[in-house]
Motif scaffolding. Structure first.
Motif, PDB file in Angstrom:
ATOM      1  N   ASN A  96     -18.645  32.587 -36.429  1.00 46.68           N
ATOM      2  CA  ASN A  96     -17.318  32.016 -36.135  1.00 46.68           C
ATOM      3  C   ASN A  96     -17.080  32.057 -34.638  1.00 46.68           C
ATOM      4  O   ASN A  96     -16.715  31.071 -33.807  1.00 46.68           O
ATOM      5  CB  ASN A  96     -16.187  32.696 -36.881  1.00 46.68           C
ATOM      6  N   GLN A 120      -9.014  36.256 -30.406  1.00 39.82           N
ATOM      7  CA  GLN A 120      -8.375  34.949 -30.930  1.00 39.82           C
ATOM      8  C   GLN A 120      -9.058  35.045 -32.399  1.00 39.82           C
ATOM      9  O   GLN A 120     -10.091  35.745 -32.621  1.00 39.82           O
ATOM     10  CB  GLN A 120      -8.943  33.894 -30.275  1.00 39.82           C
ATOM     11  N   THR A 121      -8.522  34.301 -33.275  1.00 38.98           N
ATOM     12  CA  THR A 121      -9.229  33.996 -34.806  1.00 38.98           C
ATOM     13  C   THR A 121      -9.910  32.880 -34.683  1.00 38.98           C
ATOM     14  O   THR A 121      -9.226  31.712 -34.657  1.00 38.98           O
ATOM     15  CB  THR A 121      -8.046  34.220 -35.724  1.00 38.98           C
ATOM     16  N   PHE A 122     -10.931  32.952 -34.828  1.00 43.03           N
ATOM     17  CA  PHE A 122     -12.033  31.581 -35.059  1.00 43.03           C
ATOM     18  C   PHE A 122     -12.296  31.317 -36.355  1.00 43.03           C
ATOM     19  O   PHE A 122     -12.818  32.292 -37.194  1.00 43.03           O
ATOM     20  CB  PHE A 122     -13.252  31.991 -34.159  1.00 43.03           C
ATOM     21  N   SER A 123     -12.280  30.169 -36.766  1.00 43.00           N
ATOM     22  CA  SER A 123     -12.763  29.478 -37.944  1.00 43.00           C
ATOM     23  C   SER A 123     -13.416  28.434 -37.603  1.00 43.00           C
ATOM     24  O   SER A 123     -13.105  27.361 -36.841  1.00 43.00           O
ATOM     25  CB  SER A 123     -11.796  29.328 -39.135  1.00 43.00           C
ATOM     26  N   VAL A 134     -11.921  24.674 -37.102  1.00 45.13           N
ATOM     27  CA  VAL A 134     -10.467  24.409 -36.695  1.00 45.13           C
ATOM     28  C   VAL A 134     -10.570  24.440 -35.231  1.00 45.13           C
ATOM     29  O   VAL A 134     -10.906  25.328 -34.413  1.00 45.13           O
ATOM     30  CB  VAL A 134      -9.959  25.813 -37.335  1.00 45.13           C
ATOM     31  N   GLU A 135      -9.845  23.510 -34.470  1.00 42.73           N
ATOM     32  CA  GLU A 135      -9.727  23.290 -33.151  1.00 42.73           C
ATOM     33  C   GLU A 135      -8.703  24.334 -32.701  1.00 42.73           C
ATOM     34  O   GLU A 135      -8.127  24.843 -33.298  1.00 42.73           O
ATOM     35  CB  GLU A 135      -9.270  21.814 -32.766  1.00 42.73           C
ATOM     36  N   MET A 136      -8.906  24.717 -31.345  1.00 41.91           N
ATOM     37  CA  MET A 136      -7.823  25.480 -30.787  1.00 41.91           C
ATOM     38  C   MET A 136      -7.634  25.216 -29.169  1.00 41.91           C
ATOM     39  O   MET A 136      -8.361  24.366 -28.636  1.00 41.91           O
ATOM     40  CB  MET A 136      -8.131  26.905 -31.095  1.00 41.91           C
ATOM     41  N   PRO A 177      -0.889  33.983 -28.359  1.00 49.00           N
ATOM     42  CA  PRO A 177      -1.789  32.913 -28.652  1.00 49.00           C
ATOM     43  C   PRO A 177      -2.660  33.141 -30.229  1.00 49.00           C
ATOM     44  O   PRO A 177      -2.835  32.286 -30.824  1.00 49.00           O
ATOM     45  CB  PRO A 177      -2.868  32.669 -27.584  1.00 49.00           C
ATOM     46  N   LEU A 178      -2.847  34.319 -30.189  1.00 49.26           N
ATOM     47  CA  LEU A 178      -3.764  34.651 -31.824  1.00 49.26           C
ATOM     48  C   LEU A 178      -2.662  34.411 -32.810  1.00 49.26           C
ATOM     49  O   LEU A 178      -3.198  33.934 -33.901  1.00 49.26           O
ATOM     50  CB  LEU A 178      -4.032  36.145 -31.579  1.00 49.26           C
ATOM     51  N   GLN A 203      -2.011  30.711 -33.456  1.00 53.15           N
ATOM     52  CA  GLN A 203      -3.311  30.119 -34.063  1.00 53.15           C
ATOM     53  C   GLN A 203      -3.359  30.539 -35.662  1.00 53.15           C
ATOM     54  O   GLN A 203      -3.667  29.792 -36.298  1.00 53.15           O
ATOM     55  CB  GLN A 203      -4.368  30.556 -33.344  1.00 53.15           C
ATOM     56  N   THR A 204      -3.167  31.747 -35.662  1.00 56.71           N
ATOM     57  CA  THR A 204      -3.276  32.243 -37.228  1.00 56.71           C
ATOM     58  C   THR A 204      -2.180  31.368 -38.035  1.00 56.71           C
ATOM     59  O   THR A 204      -2.436  30.873 -39.047  1.00 56.71           O
ATOM     60  CB  THR A 204      -2.564  33.886 -37.196  1.00 56.71           C
ATOM     61  N   ARG A 262      -0.939  28.588 -37.372  1.00 54.44           N
ATOM     62  CA  ARG A 262      -1.297  27.136 -37.317  1.00 54.44           C
ATOM     63  C   ARG A 262      -2.216  26.554 -38.319  1.00 54.44           C
ATOM     64  O   ARG A 262      -2.417  25.841 -39.143  1.00 54.44           O
ATOM     65  CB  ARG A 262      -1.970  26.564 -36.013  1.00 54.44           C
ATOM     66  N   LYS A 263      -3.084  27.865 -38.542  1.00 55.69           N
ATOM     67  CA  LYS A 263      -4.125  27.754 -39.570  1.00 55.69           C
ATOM     68  C   LYS A 263      -3.674  28.063 -41.040  1.00 55.69           C
ATOM     69  O   LYS A 263      -3.753  27.234 -41.876  1.00 55.69           O
ATOM     70  CB  LYS A 263      -5.337  28.699 -39.580  1.00 55.69           C
ATOM     71  N   PHE A 275      -8.883  31.554 -44.404  1.00 54.25           N
ATOM     72  CA  PHE A 275      -9.087  31.661 -42.996  1.00 54.25           C
ATOM     73  C   PHE A 275      -8.933  33.514 -42.696  1.00 54.25           C
ATOM     74  O   PHE A 275      -8.653  33.912 -41.688  1.00 54.25           O
ATOM     75  CB  PHE A 275      -7.841  31.176 -42.279  1.00 54.25           C
ATOM     76  N   THR A 331      -9.570  36.768 -41.530  1.00 51.78           N
ATOM     77  CA  THR A 331     -10.618  37.454 -40.515  1.00 51.78           C
ATOM     78  C   THR A 331     -10.461  38.827 -40.553  1.00 51.78           C
ATOM     79  O   THR A 331      -9.046  39.402 -40.990  1.00 51.78           O
ATOM     80  CB  THR A 331     -10.766  36.582 -39.314  1.00 51.78           C
TER      81      THR A 331
END
Lengths: 255, 255
Positions: free
Chosen positions: A10, A103-106, A109-111, B193-194, B197-198, B200-201, B210, B212
């Motif tokens: 990720n 940040q949480t990456f998947s 998924v755009e960011m 931001p984290l 984004q969480t 939004r996902k 999702f 993590t």
């Protein structure tokens, strides 16, 4: 810059994309290959000649990978990991650092990269060289984000712990709420405006000042009703109980 | 429409404002005055002549207020409460309803009314008249929101329970994360931001896909490190433990 990136999970795949977009030359190396065949490290380094090696693998493999680099090559550039919770000293290198995107990456998924906080740390043989390592890593982070800060290992770990609570645990609660609604044939999007407003309020001040719901009202009838509705869901029932008790206790403590 | 609103707490004051803005005539009555001096109810009704009485008081007072209206007046309009968790039958009236905005209200905090879901229910002496009550309440809600749905008491209670989990509990976790950061002299906005984004996902699919963090990675070293960092915070430590166990168990169940 020329950057070798180890790991393509990720974090690795997102970092690779955004660093490339910022104009850097990126060579992605497989962690598995390095572990299975460490002789390749030296070949990779001498053919690509990276200035920085970023280790973006699972926490438990960081130390091993870094030791293999040190053992099987004469690399003198910066070696940095991308983990929130590992100390900088897991890296075996005379110029080591941390390059941690909070940040949480998947995958897929755009960011918005420019808002991602990057927490940077650096260490070398003396104070001056350490500052140099920090500067290089900060400049690199600034090519993809406008939110770069210096944080030593202790500060970074505190941010990471807070993010587990505010993001991973929160996501789990959302997952449970979604599941509960879906199991009852109901729509999840009904909750979106409520959650968004809760977040807006939290970002505007202290969430504790905006606490609403049956627990903070000490409405035991509703709490009992909800616990009854969760009778078949042992895990969520336990969480409901503990969270409600905690909210009530918190209110009591702050009276 | 002419609407009498009983209660001027978080929900009452927001509803009053938004209904006025939509062009309705609103008369706000104090719940305390009604309880202390129920003779006033009849005078209020005959001087203002409302079509609807909305009871926006704490859950535990709804039944009592509705009984007093029934006992001390000859009101024949619709009497509705605004609660997420009370059955419609807490209202004593031949034309009764529920007018529930699924939102977290705090006095002084602005919001986008047009997105707030309103959950409407209505009941009268026969099916036709019941439908009439529902229609009137839905039309009223549509003057302030574009997100009005019919929901019987059972469905409304399920949405309310889900919102306690996805909003009240989540807000509590944010409050704890903020406090932890502030206690350590750190910035809370680093997490925004984290969290965004969480969310939004989560809104784009199933939050469970999702998930993590250390628990879902079964990274027991980090979990132990975090529990140690929370040594002085018994409440949060307990929550950390239970949430991590639940996330790991959930992963196991879905394997």
């Amino acid at each position: 810059m020329k950057i070798a990136l180890i790991g393509y999970g990720n974090v690795g795949s997102h970092l690779s994309e955004s660093l490339k977009r910022a104009g850097h030359q990126i060579d992605v190396w497989s962690a598995r290959e390095i572990v299975d065949c460490p002789d390749k490290i030296s070949i990779c380094i001498h053919s690509f000649i990276p200035e920085i090696i970023l280790i973006a693998v699972q926490d438990k493999f960081v130390k091993q990978i870094s030791e293999l680099i040190s053992e099987y090559s004469d690399f003198t550039g910066i070696v940095a990991h991308t983990s929130g919770s590992l100390s900088i000293d897991r890296i075996v290198s005379s110029r080591r650092g941390v390059f941690y995107p909070l940040q949480t990456f998947s995958i897929g998924v755009e960011m918005q990269y420019e808002r991602i906080p990057f927490l940077i740390e650096g260490e070398a043989e003396n104070a001056e060289e350490s500052a140099g390592v920090v500067e290089i890593l900060m400049k690199l982070a600034q090519t993809i984000s406008g939110n770069v800060i210096y944080a030593d290992s202790q500060i970074r770990k505190a941010y990471h712990l807070a993010s587990v609570i505010a993001c991973n645990f929160v996501n789990y609660l959302w997952g449970e709420a979604w599941k509960y609604l879906e199991d009852n044939g109901l729509r999840v999007d009904i909750l979106f405006p409520l959650i968004e407003q809760t977040l807006r309020k939290a970002e505007s001040g202290n969430p504790k000042d905006f606490q609403t719901g049956p627990a903070v009202r000490e409405d035991l009838d509703i709490i009992d009703q909800h616990l009854e509705m969760l009778e078949d869901n042992t895990a969520l029932r336990k969480i409901y109980q503990l969270m409600s008790e905690s909210i009530m206790q918190d209110k009591l403590n702050n009276k």
